[in-house]
Design a protein around this motif. Structure first.
Motif, PDB file in Angstrom:
ATOM      1  N   PRO A   1      37.563  -6.218 -13.546  1.00  0.00           N
ATOM      2  CA  PRO A   1      37.113  -5.191 -14.499  1.00  0.00           C
ATOM      3  C   PRO A   1      37.531  -5.504 -15.938  1.00  0.00           C
ATOM      4  CG  PRO A   1      38.135  -4.144 -12.595  1.00  0.00           C
ATOM      5  CD  PRO A   1      38.350  -5.616 -12.446  1.00  0.00           C
ATOM      6  N   GLU A   2      38.747  -6.035 -16.123  1.00  0.00           N
ATOM      7  CA  GLU A   2      39.202  -6.309 -17.485  1.00  0.00           C
ATOM      8  C   GLU A   2      38.460  -7.493 -18.094  1.00  0.00           C
ATOM      9  OE1 GLU A   2      41.819  -4.767 -19.576  1.00  0.00           O
ATOM     10  OE2 GLU A   2      41.112  -3.199 -18.235  1.00  0.00           O
TER      11      GLU A   2
ATOM     12  N   GLN B   1      44.153  -6.649  -4.567  1.00  0.00           N
ATOM     13  CA  GLN B   1      43.938  -5.419  -5.352  1.00  0.00           C
ATOM     14  C   GLN B   1      43.986  -5.734  -6.843  1.00  0.00           C
ATOM     15  OE1 GLN B   1      47.096  -3.043  -3.612  1.00  0.00           O
ATOM     16  NE2 GLN B   1      45.614  -1.612  -2.732  1.00  0.00           N
TER      17      GLN B   1
ATOM     18  N   GLU C   1      45.402   4.661  -6.292  1.00  0.00           N
ATOM     19  CA  GLU C   1      44.369   3.891  -5.576  1.00  0.00           C
ATOM     20  C   GLU C   1      45.026   2.734  -4.829  1.00  0.00           C
ATOM     21  OE1 GLU C   1      41.315   2.526  -8.245  1.00  0.00           O
ATOM     22  OE2 GLU C   1      41.122   4.504  -9.168  1.00  0.00           O
ATOM     23  N   VAL C   2      45.935   2.070  -5.524  1.00  0.00           N
ATOM     24  CA  VAL C   2      46.633   0.932  -4.931  1.00  0.00           C
ATOM     25  C   VAL C   2      47.411   1.358  -3.688  1.00  0.00           C
ATOM     26  CG1 VAL C   2      48.664  -0.522  -5.355  1.00  0.00           C
ATOM     27  CG2 VAL C   2      46.759  -0.538  -6.973  1.00  0.00           C
TER      28      VAL C   2
ATOM     29  N   LEU D   1      45.274   4.484 -11.089  1.00  0.00           N
ATOM     30  CA  LEU D   1      45.396   3.149 -10.503  1.00  0.00           C
ATOM     31  C   LEU D   1      46.514   3.001  -9.455  1.00  0.00           C
ATOM     32  CD1 LEU D   1      44.329   0.265 -10.388  1.00  0.00           C
ATOM     33  CD2 LEU D   1      45.748  -0.296 -12.361  1.00  0.00           C
TER      34      LEU D   1
ATOM     35  N   LEU E   1      45.040  -0.629 -18.802  1.00  0.00           N
ATOM     36  CA  LEU E   1      43.767  -1.310 -18.617  1.00  0.00           C
ATOM     37  C   LEU E   1      42.777  -0.795 -19.652  1.00  0.00           C
ATOM     38  CD1 LEU E   1      45.163  -2.000 -15.932  1.00  0.00           C
ATOM     39  CD2 LEU E   1      42.925  -1.801 -14.840  1.00  0.00           C
ATOM     40  N   ALA E   2      42.247  -1.732 -20.474  1.00  0.00           N
ATOM     41  CA  ALA E   2      41.298  -1.332 -21.516  1.00  0.00           C
ATOM     42  C   ALA E   2      39.991  -0.847 -20.898  1.00  0.00           C
ATOM     43  CB  ALA E   2      41.027  -2.513 -22.450  1.00  0.00           C
ATOM     44  N   SER E   3      39.717  -1.280 -19.664  1.00  0.00           N
ATOM     45  CA  SER E   3      38.436  -0.945 -19.030  1.00  0.00           C
ATOM     46  C   SER E   3      38.471   0.412 -18.336  1.00  0.00           C
ATOM     47  CB  SER E   3      38.076  -2.030 -18.018  1.00  0.00           C
ATOM     48  OG  SER E   3      39.082  -2.124 -17.035  1.00  0.00           O
ATOM     49  N   ARG E   4      39.630   1.059 -18.308  1.00  0.00           N
ATOM     50  CA  ARG E   4      39.720   2.355 -17.632  1.00  0.00           C
ATOM     51  C   ARG E   4      40.105   3.451 -18.621  1.00  0.00           C
ATOM     52  NH1 ARG E   4      41.634   2.840 -11.733  1.00  0.00           N
ATOM     53  NH2 ARG E   4      40.682   1.029 -10.743  1.00  0.00           N
TER      54      ARG E   4
ATOM     55  N   LYS F   1      40.850  -4.751  -8.939  1.00  0.00           N
ATOM     56  CA  LYS F   1      40.994  -3.558  -9.768  1.00  0.00           C
ATOM     57  C   LYS F   1      41.461  -3.849 -11.184  1.00  0.00           C
ATOM     58  CE  LYS F   1      41.766  -0.296  -6.016  1.00  0.00           C
ATOM     59  NZ  LYS F   1      40.648   0.606  -6.360  1.00  0.00           N
ATOM     60  N   VAL F   2      42.004  -5.037 -11.411  1.00  0.00           N
ATOM     61  CA  VAL F   2      42.513  -5.339 -12.749  1.00  0.00           C
ATOM     62  C   VAL F   2      41.776  -6.520 -13.377  1.00  0.00           C
ATOM     63  CG1 VAL F   2      44.535  -5.983 -14.107  1.00  0.00           C
ATOM     64  CG2 VAL F   2      44.790  -4.410 -12.176  1.00  0.00           C
TER      65      VAL F   2
END
Lengths: 353, 224
Positions: B140-141, B132, A118-119, A115, A104-107, B136-137
């Motif tokens: 945000p992305e 989820q 969390e999942v 991740l 994920l580019a945002s993390r 979460k993906v």
């Protein structure tokens, strides 16, 4: 890493078939009646060209694709039949790494590794500790708060590996994990996979189109072509005595032993009339790999040989030699018999007039 | 320009900001889930519901096909039902929101569909549920593109808000028409246009700044 040592799980393909239906209604068979047992705790490579079906095989192990026939058992559980929560539970036991990393580019690095935890609903404090362990495990302590865009390819794949290990899986699937990396980085990533396999005892199933990857880390290999497994076994056995033409063509790339172009150009499959040379492939394995067999051949039988290409290398820890020779075709049978008697494998590749 | 006119301009600017802010907020509240659903309910996607997707797509397209000025008039009964009246600035928020929802939904849909399918696959392989994966993906992305989409939506709403004078909605557009055009006061029209230009510039700059801030895709300060 935590104290618990996850044990590997075996993966069993039982007469597995997968057919895709195209938009126009016709169907394509990607995997056809495949049976294969991937040993628990081993590193097994599935090698094939693009479109051979290896990716589909891998994706069926964690249920990203469902088989149209047959069964896939991971640690005894039928993945193809699992649905919803049961399937998600199996997936937490099966980590996966990808050719293009899929981070994920945002993390940040830490966020990506967190991740899957969390999942899975792991409490925050536990996630933090586990992520720190994993980051350390893959040697990225200094990059913990960086974003993927700031990392090199090798570092990204390390994040991918740490993320795949987060839920302490029993199986790690590798989808061409080193194909986008340069040779040097490939080596360090493969070494990391090897270490993980040894220390955690988890089963690694990888797919690749590079025989070098199989040679470097896989103890077992299966060669897939047109959706069928054409050859499977211990890597050493398959490398030293390949049975199928596809396997041989993959090997010629990796052993670095190929005929010089000028000889290949004038070679005939059948023996032409008149005097000619026979072109032979001689394979040395195990304890014979380092014997001076050609010198002995010349001494004992008085046959002169011409070396066209050759190399000795290691598969796992065992040496393995591969030589291409030419010699007088009239003495070919005699020479081959002599070499085979001494435990070498020979194969006639053709004749040069 | 008299003090009276300046007061009118200030009030009209406030009314425009009020209408645009509330309709943009409501439009996002409803458009975001709709857009996410449109993106994920196509055949073979996360929430694959091809038929529902097609029906919703038709409704969205139909709403977007109606010119805004006609939409304002056409939904007057609906506006009266929601706002209690069909006349005034607050009532004008209803048609603005009705126009914003499908527009924002399409913008969000596009932003979500840009997310690399490999990320969805990775999340599925982790054992993530569709919800989820969305939380979460996907969101945000897509956040950077979503921000730019919302910026575009707000700019469009500023334009739309100029038309609600037709049903008694006030604001800058209404002021420009009534004073600048109908009362032959070109200087009012000029000031209204300048204020609108400044507003749009501000919204655009802030939107782009936030979008860049949340975008972690390119390394910062490395000229790559």
């Amino acid at each position: 890493m935590s104290d618990r040592k996850p044990q590997g799980a075996s993966i069993v393909f039982q007469t597995v078939g997968k057919t895709f239906t195209k938009p126009d209604g016709s169907s394509v068979s990607a995997v056809d009646d495949v049976s294969l047992t991937v040993e628990s705790g081993a590193i097994t490579g599935i090698i094939g060209r693009s479109g051979a079906g290896k990716s589909t095989m891998l994706r069926m192990v964690n249920g990203l694709e469902r088989p149209t026939s047959g069964q896939i058992l991971v640690g005894g559980q039928d993945v193809g039949a699992a649905q919803g929560a049961a399937l998600r539970a199996i997936r937490r036991d099966v980590g996966m790494i990808f050719q293009h990393f899929n981070l994920l580019a945002s993390r940040t690095v830490a966020g990506n590794i967190a991740l899957p935890l969390e999942v899975a609903g792991v409490p925050k404090a536990k996630i933090r500790a586990r992520v720190a362990d994993l980051i350390h495990r893959v040697g990225l302590d200094a990059q913990s708060d960086r974003y993927p865009a700031e990392l090199s390819g090798g570092q990204k794949q390390r994040v991918g590996i740490a993320r795949a290990l987060a839920t302490e899986p029993k199986v790690l699937l590798s989808d061409e994990a080193t194909s986008a990396l340069d040779p040097e980085t490939t080596q360090t990533v493969l070494q990391l996979l090897k270490d993980i396999n040894r220390e955690l005892g988890l089963t690694i199933l990888l797919i690749t189109h590079e025989m070098a990857v199989v040679r470097d880390i896989a103890s077992h290999v299966a060669v897939i072509e047109g959706g069928k497994i054409v050859e499977a076994g211990k890597t050493y056995d398959v490398f030293t005595a390949p049975q199928h033409p596809t396997t041989r063509s993959f090997l010629s790339g990796v052993t670095g032993v190929t005929l010089p172009a000028f000889i290949k150009g004038q070679m005939h499959d059948d023996r032409p009339s008149g005097p000619c040379e026979e072109v032979l492939r001689v394979t040395f394995s195990g304890k014979h790999a380092t014997d001076p067999m050609l010198a002995l051949l010349t001494r004992d039988l008085g046959i002169a040989v011409n070396i066209l290409a050759g190399a000795v290398e290691e598969i796992g820890t065992q040496p393995f030699g591969n030589l291409l020779l030419s010699l007088d075709a009239d003495k070919g049978a005699e020479a081959r018999a002599y070499l085979e008697r001494h435990g070498l494998l020979t194969e006639v590749l053709g004749y040069v007039g | 320009m008299s003090a009276n006119l300046i007061n009118l301009l200030l009030e009209a600017t406030w009314q425009t900001l009020y209408m645009v802010a509330v309709s943009a907020a409501l439009g996002t509240l409803l458009g975001l889930p709709l857009g996410v659903f449109l993106a994920t309910s196509q055949r073979g996607e996360l929430l694959s519901r091809p038929w529902v997707n097609k029906m919703l797509g038709l409704v969205v397209n139909a709403t977007r096909s109606v010119p805004f000025i006609i939409l304002v008039v056409a939904i007057i009964p609906f506006t009266r039902m929601i706002a209690g009246t069909s006349i005034g600035t607050t009532a004008a928020i209803v048609p603005l929101t009705v126009a914003a929802v499908p527009f924002i939904a399409r913008l969000i849909e596009n932003a979500i569909r840009e997310v690399d399918s490999g990320l969805i696959e990775a999340a599925r392989a982790m054992g993530a549920t569709p919800l989820q994966i969305i939380r979460k993906v996907l969101i945000p992305e897509a956040l950077s593109s979503i921000t730019l989409g919302l910026t575009l939506a707000v700019v469009s709403l500023i334009g739309y808000s100029a038309m609600v004078g037709a049903v008694g909605g006030e604001g800058l557009g209404d002021l420009g028409i009534r004073y600048g055009y109908q009362r032959f006061m070109p200087e009012v029209m000029a000031v209204v246009v300048v204020i609108l230009i400044v507003l749009v510039q501000l919204v655009q700059s802030v939107g782009e700044w936030i979008a860049a801030k949340v975008d972690k895709r390119a390394p910062k300060g490395r000229g790559q």
